[in-house]
Write a protein that holds these residues in place. Structure first.
Motif, PDB file in Angstrom:
ATOM      1  N   ARG A 280       1.623   8.926  -5.364  1.00 30.43           N
ATOM      2  CA  ARG A 280       0.996   7.674  -5.830  1.00 30.43           C
ATOM      3  C   ARG A 280       1.806   7.133  -6.995  1.00 30.43           C
ATOM      4  O   ARG A 280       1.949   7.768  -8.026  1.00 30.43           O
ATOM      5  CB  ARG A 280      -0.443   7.920  -6.244  1.00 30.43           C
TER       6      ARG A 280
ATOM      7  N   ASN B 108       0.844  -1.192   0.000  1.00 29.83           N
ATOM      8  CA  ASN B 108       0.000   0.000   0.000  1.00 29.83           C
ATOM      9  C   ASN B 108       0.882   1.244   0.000  1.00 29.83           C
ATOM     10  O   ASN B 108       0.676   2.151  -0.788  1.00 29.83           O
ATOM     11  CB  ASN B 108      -0.922   0.005   1.216  1.00 29.83           C
ATOM     12  N   HIS B 109       1.873   1.293   0.909  1.00 30.05           N
ATOM     13  CA  HIS B 109       2.774   2.445   0.924  1.00 30.05           C
ATOM     14  C   HIS B 109       4.088   2.100   1.604  1.00 30.05           C
ATOM     15  O   HIS B 109       4.180   1.126   2.339  1.00 30.05           O
ATOM     16  CB  HIS B 109       2.137   3.665   1.593  1.00 30.05           C
TER      17      HIS B 109
ATOM     18  N   VAL C 184      -9.409   4.977   3.967  1.00 29.88           N
ATOM     19  CA  VAL C 184      -8.883   3.653   4.310  1.00 29.88           C
ATOM     20  C   VAL C 184      -8.975   3.397   5.810  1.00 29.88           C
ATOM     21  O   VAL C 184      -9.004   4.327   6.615  1.00 29.88           O
ATOM     22  CB  VAL C 184      -7.413   3.468   3.864  1.00 29.88           C
TER      23      VAL C 184
ATOM     24  N   HIS D  47      -2.707   1.241  -6.033  1.00 26.17           N
ATOM     25  CA  HIS D  47      -2.923   1.358  -4.591  1.00 26.17           C
ATOM     26  C   HIS D  47      -1.599   1.387  -3.846  1.00 26.17           C
ATOM     27  O   HIS D  47      -1.481   0.880  -2.743  1.00 26.17           O
ATOM     28  CB  HIS D  47      -3.845   0.240  -4.064  1.00 26.17           C
ATOM     29  N   THR D  48      -0.588   2.006  -4.474  1.00 27.22           N
ATOM     30  CA  THR D  48       0.737   2.071  -3.856  1.00 27.22           C
ATOM     31  C   THR D  48       1.239   3.515  -3.855  1.00 27.22           C
ATOM     32  O   THR D  48       1.217   4.179  -4.882  1.00 27.22           O
ATOM     33  CB  THR D  48       1.740   1.178  -4.615  1.00 27.22           C
ATOM     34  N   GLU D  49       1.679   3.951  -2.682  1.00 25.77           N
ATOM     35  CA  GLU D  49       2.171   5.321  -2.514  1.00 25.77           C
ATOM     36  C   GLU D  49       3.519   5.328  -1.807  1.00 25.77           C
ATOM     37  O   GLU D  49       3.846   4.395  -1.075  1.00 25.77           O
ATOM     38  CB  GLU D  49       1.222   6.129  -1.622  1.00 25.77           C
TER      39      GLU D  49
ATOM     40  N   GLN E 171      -1.321  -3.899   1.554  1.00 26.30           N
ATOM     41  CA  GLN E 171      -2.705  -3.769   1.104  1.00 26.30           C
ATOM     42  C   GLN E 171      -3.429  -5.096   1.315  1.00 26.30           C
ATOM     43  O   GLN E 171      -3.039  -6.107   0.740  1.00 26.30           O
ATOM     44  CB  GLN E 171      -2.735  -3.392  -0.378  1.00 26.30           C
TER      45      GLN E 171
ATOM     46  N   GLY F 282      -9.270  -0.281   1.745  1.00 19.14           N
ATOM     47  CA  GLY F 282     -10.144   0.828   1.377  1.00 19.14           C
ATOM     48  C   GLY F 282     -11.536   0.597   1.941  1.00 19.14           C
ATOM     49  O   GLY F 282     -11.971  -0.533   2.114  1.00 19.14           O
TER      50      GLY F 282
END
Length: 134
Positions: A49, A7-8, A115, A53-55, A85, A133
């Motif tokens: 971003r 996800n991040h 989220v 769905h990756t930051e 995620q 999410g």
């Protein structure tokens, strides 16, 4: 599989403008605004971003020397934390229960607007986060 990727990744930067321009120009990344973050003056966060769905969650902290540590590979230190995620709401709940059972999390669910997340510590002490999410 209970997860659907990263996800991040949270990191500290000394120069957010330079980093923001790099990711936008090279990767066509979507760059959010730089906003105050945390409780200290001079601390900001910018979300970049880099995938569906990756930051990169990039924090700047005045006076923090960590971004200047650029020693050879494997000597650069550890990331601040990473976010995984969850593949579904059901997976998120299964993971939450397993983390609590292992003593890796107190199970608190954080509501960050779009989220939900749970923080945990892996066996090496590195902080992680699982997100889904709404």
């Amino acid at each position: 599989m209970l997860l659907d990727g990263i996800n991040h990744i949270a990191l500290v930067s000394r120069d957010i403008e330079r980093l923001r321009d790099f990711y936008r120009e090279v990767f066509e990344a979507e760059v959010g605004p730089t906003e105050p973050h945390g409780v200290k003056d001079g601390e900001t966060m910018t979300m970049i971003r880099v995938g569906p769905h990756t930051e990169l969650n990039v924090v700047t902290i005045e006076g923090n020397p960590e971004p200047d540590r650029q020693t050879p590979m494997w000597g650069r230190g550890r990331l601040d934390h990473f976010g995984l995620q969850a593949a579904s709401a059901e997976s998120f709940e299964t993971i939450r229960q397993r983390l609590v059972a292992r003593g890796a999390s107190d199970g608190t669910i954080n509501d960050f607007g779009p989220v939900l997340s749970i923080f945990f510590r892996d066996p090496d002490g590195l902080e992680g986060e699982v997100l889904i999410g709404k």
